[in-house]
Design a protein around this motif. Structure first.
Motif, PDB file in Angstrom:
ATOM      1  N   GLN A 162      49.308  34.291  28.702  1.00 12.03           N
ATOM      2  CA  GLN A 162      50.156  35.146  29.553  1.00 12.03           C
ATOM      3  C   GLN A 162      50.135  34.654  31.001  1.00 12.03           C
ATOM      4  N   ASP A 163      48.948  34.212  31.441  1.00  7.69           N
ATOM      5  CA  ASP A 163      48.851  33.773  32.837  1.00  7.69           C
ATOM      6  C   ASP A 163      49.653  32.491  33.059  1.00  7.69           C
ATOM      7  N   ALA A 164      49.687  31.636  32.030  1.00  8.07           N
ATOM      8  CA  ALA A 164      50.498  30.410  32.131  1.00  8.07           C
ATOM      9  C   ALA A 164      51.985  30.803  32.260  1.00  8.07           C
ATOM     10  N   LEU A 165      52.393  31.825  31.510  1.00 15.81           N
ATOM     11  CA  LEU A 165      53.784  32.298  31.611  1.00 15.81           C
ATOM     12  C   LEU A 165      54.047  32.919  32.995  1.00 15.81           C
ATOM     13  N   TYR A 166      53.047  33.619  33.486  1.00 15.41           N
ATOM     14  CA  TYR A 166      53.156  34.218  34.829  1.00 15.41           C
ATOM     15  C   TYR A 166      53.293  33.121  35.897  1.00 15.41           C
ATOM     16  N   LEU A 167      52.457  32.090  35.787  1.00 18.01           N
ATOM     17  CA  LEU A 167      52.479  31.033  36.814  1.00 18.01           C
ATOM     18  C   LEU A 167      53.792  30.272  36.829  1.00 18.01           C
ATOM     19  N   ARG A 168      54.478  30.270  35.676  1.00 17.46           N
ATOM     20  CA  ARG A 168      55.776  29.580  35.646  1.00 17.46           C
ATOM     21  C   ARG A 168      56.776  30.203  36.607  1.00 17.46           C
ATOM     22  N   TYR A 197      50.648  46.170  38.743  1.00 18.49           N
ATOM     23  CA  TYR A 197      50.828  45.099  37.750  1.00 18.49           C
ATOM     24  C   TYR A 197      49.545  44.288  37.553  1.00 18.49           C
ATOM     25  N   GLU A 198      48.799  44.045  38.631  1.00 18.34           N
ATOM     26  CA  GLU A 198      47.528  43.318  38.469  1.00 18.34           C
ATOM     27  C   GLU A 198      46.601  44.093  37.514  1.00 18.34           C
ATOM     28  N   ARG A 199      46.512  45.396  37.745  1.00 18.64           N
ATOM     29  CA  ARG A 199      45.637  46.203  36.883  1.00 18.64           C
ATOM     30  C   ARG A 199      46.139  46.193  35.441  1.00 18.64           C
ATOM     31  N   ARG A 200      47.461  46.352  35.285  1.00 17.74           N
ATOM     32  CA  ARG A 200      48.042  46.373  33.943  1.00 17.74           C
ATOM     33  C   ARG A 200      47.914  45.019  33.239  1.00 17.74           C
ATOM     34  N   PHE A 201      47.893  43.950  34.045  1.00 14.53           N
ATOM     35  CA  PHE A 201      47.730  42.611  33.458  1.00 14.53           C
ATOM     36  C   PHE A 201      46.373  42.506  32.760  1.00 14.53           C
ATOM     37  N   TRP A 202      45.352  43.111  33.385  1.00 16.99           N
ATOM     38  CA  TRP A 202      44.018  43.108  32.741  1.00 16.99           C
ATOM     39  C   TRP A 202      44.025  43.999  31.501  1.00 16.99           C
ATOM     40  N   VAL A 260      45.926  23.185  40.762  1.00 13.24           N
ATOM     41  CA  VAL A 260      44.650  23.875  40.556  1.00 13.24           C
ATOM     42  C   VAL A 260      44.725  24.819  39.353  1.00 13.24           C
ATOM     43  N   GLU A 261      45.606  25.821  39.410  1.00 13.18           N
ATOM     44  CA  GLU A 261      45.571  26.856  38.368  1.00 13.18           C
ATOM     45  C   GLU A 261      46.081  26.345  37.019  1.00 13.18           C
ATOM     46  N   SER A 262      47.207  25.632  37.016  1.00 14.37           N
ATOM     47  CA  SER A 262      47.714  25.136  35.728  1.00 14.37           C
ATOM     48  C   SER A 262      46.762  24.102  35.137  1.00 14.37           C
ATOM     49  N   THR A 278      42.908  39.751  45.037  1.00 14.39           N
ATOM     50  CA  THR A 278      42.112  40.359  43.957  1.00 14.39           C
ATOM     51  C   THR A 278      41.384  39.262  43.154  1.00 14.39           C
ATOM     52  N   TYR A 279      42.045  38.116  42.923  1.00 14.47           N
ATOM     53  CA  TYR A 279      41.382  37.037  42.172  1.00 14.47           C
ATOM     54  C   TYR A 279      40.212  36.462  42.956  1.00 14.47           C
ATOM     55  N   GLN A 280      40.393  36.335  44.272  1.00 19.44           N
ATOM     56  CA  GLN A 280      39.281  35.837  45.084  1.00 19.44           C
ATOM     57  C   GLN A 280      38.109  36.822  45.038  1.00 19.44           C
ATOM     58  N   THR A 283      36.586  28.541  40.249  1.00 22.59           N
ATOM     59  CA  THR A 283      37.883  28.207  40.869  1.00 22.59           C
ATOM     60  C   THR A 283      38.265  29.267  41.894  1.00 22.59           C
ATOM     61  N   TYR A 284      38.152  30.556  41.482  1.00 21.09           N
ATOM     62  CA  TYR A 284      38.620  31.624  42.381  1.00 21.09           C
ATOM     63  C   TYR A 284      37.590  32.006  43.446  1.00 21.09           C
ATOM     64  N   ALA A 285      36.324  31.646  43.207  1.00 20.98           N
ATOM     65  CA  ALA A 285      35.293  31.917  44.212  1.00 20.98           C
ATOM     66  C   ALA A 285      35.199  30.761  45.209  1.00 20.98           C
ATOM     67  N   ALA A 304      38.362  26.194  48.409  1.00 23.68           N
ATOM     68  CA  ALA A 304      39.795  25.858  48.493  1.00 23.68           C
ATOM     69  C   ALA A 304      40.641  27.112  48.271  1.00 23.68           C
ATOM     70  N   TYR A 305      40.250  27.911  47.281  1.00 18.37           N
ATOM     71  CA  TYR A 305      41.010  29.139  47.028  1.00 18.37           C
ATOM     72  C   TYR A 305      40.848  30.109  48.204  1.00 18.37           C
ATOM     73  N   GLY A 306      39.640  30.172  48.747  1.00 14.90           N
ATOM     74  CA  GLY A 306      39.378  31.040  49.901  1.00 14.90           C
ATOM     75  C   GLY A 306      40.251  30.667  51.087  1.00 14.90           C
ATOM     76  N   PRO A 358      48.336  40.852  46.562  1.00 11.90           N
ATOM     77  CA  PRO A 358      47.341  41.211  45.535  1.00 11.90           C
ATOM     78  C   PRO A 358      47.002  40.056  44.586  1.00 11.90           C
ATOM     79  N   CYS A 359      47.977  39.180  44.329  1.00 12.09           N
ATOM     80  CA  CYS A 359      47.712  38.027  43.460  1.00 12.09           C
ATOM     81  C   CYS A 359      46.572  37.205  44.054  1.00 12.09           C
ATOM     82  N   TYR A 360      46.622  37.006  45.334  1.00 10.71           N
ATOM     83  CA  TYR A 360      45.627  36.164  45.994  1.00 10.71           C
ATOM     84  C   TYR A 360      44.277  36.886  46.108  1.00 10.71           C
TER      85      TYR A 360
HETATM   86  C1  LIG Z   1      48.243  37.787  37.047  1.00  9.58           C
HETATM   87  C2  LIG Z   1      47.663  36.866  38.042  1.00  9.58           C
HETATM   88  N1  LIG Z   1      47.454  37.310  39.296  1.00  9.58           N
HETATM   89  C3  LIG Z   1      46.938  36.481  40.229  1.00  9.58           C
HETATM   90  C4  LIG Z   1      46.607  35.184  39.918  1.00  9.58           C
HETATM   91  C5  LIG Z   1      46.011  34.278  40.959  1.00  9.58           C
HETATM   92  O1  LIG Z   1      46.958  33.387  41.382  1.00  9.58           O
HETATM   93  C6  LIG Z   1      46.840  34.748  38.606  1.00  9.58           C
HETATM   94  N2  LIG Z   1      46.542  33.478  38.219  1.00  9.58           N
HETATM   95  N3  LIG Z   1      47.365  35.608  37.686  1.00  9.58           N
END
Ligand SMILES: Cc1ncc(CO)c(N)n1
Length: 215
Positions: free
Chosen positions: A42-48, A201-206, A80-82, A137-139, A161-163, A166-168, A133-135
């Motif tokens: 799902q995250d790969a689809l999101y990043l697209r 959406y971030e919460r619902r994604f989890w 980085v993420e992909s 919350t992951y950090q 990666t998220y800690a 570079a991400y910071g 929030p994308c940035y």
């Molecule tokens: C859903 C979601 N939110 C944030 C990030 C971080 O970029 C991610 N990879 N995916």
């Protein structure tokens, strides 16, 4: 407007994210492989669409306002993420394409649509608020989980990666950009709204990942 003001406005969502069983499972290394595979798909689809959103907002800014920052961040979605996703796919003996063959979850679809629509139709400040929030919350999740790393090789890598520094830096750059954009008083309610939807959406994604889309 500052990120801290926005965070104060969405405390319940953040508490739910921090204490989410999926997030706890990453930290403890106990997350079942099929849940991780679903999430990464799902995250790969999101990043697209996420790289598109960053490029689109970047294209609406001047260089002085920070166009290069967002264009550069769009590029790091791939580098980085992909790249992390592709490595996790290999761990599952899958190709990156296989990973994305999961059906598009409704939360993934809703989140992408929210971000693309906001980036395309709203003011730049409202659009940047939607990606905050994308940035952060992951950090924050990465930093919290990094204090005790799990054995699982790819959960460990995900956290690092998220800690990582570079991400910071990327998070600090987007926050700086947001906090220096001019905001008209009439825009403030829309900024809070777009930020709030992204937190939901971030919460619902989890939630979606925890139930592997069965909700
Ligand atoms: C859903 C979601 N939110 C944030 C990030 C971080 O970029 C991610 N990879 N995916």
């Amino acid at each position: 407007m500052t990120l801290e003001e926005l965070k104060a406005y969405c405390v319940p969502e953040w508490e739910r994210i921090q204490t989410h069983p999926f997030v706890a499972g990453i930290g403890q290394g106990t997350l079942p492989d099929e849940k991780l595979r679903y999430f990464i798909g799902q995250d790969a689809l999101y990043l697209r669409d996420f790289y598109r959103v960053l490029s689109l907002i970047g294209g609406r800014l001047t260089p002085q306002e920070g166009a290069k920052t967002l264009i550069h961040h769009a590029e790091t979605v791939f580098s980085v993420e992909s790249t992390l996703h592709d490595a996790i796919a290999r761990y599952f003996q899958m190709t990156p394409d296989d990973l994305q063959k999961v059906p598009l979850g409704w939360v993934t679809k809703g989140y992408r649509d929210h971000l693309v629509r906001t980036a395309y139709t709203e003011s730049v400040a409202v659009a940047v608020a939607a990606v905050l929030p994308c940035y952060w919350t992951y950090q924050a999740i990465g930093q919290k989980l990094a204090s005790s790393l799990p054995e699982h090789p790819w959960l460990r890598e995900w956290i690092l990666t998220y800690a990582g520094e570079a991400y910071g830096t990327a998070v600090a750059e987007v926050v700086h950009l947001f906090e220096h954009l001019p905001v008209a008083p009439a825009e403030e309610a829309q900024i809070r709204e777009s930020y709030h939807w992204s937190m939901v959406y971030e919460r619902r994604f989890w939630d979606q990942a925890w139930s592997s889309g069965q909700h």
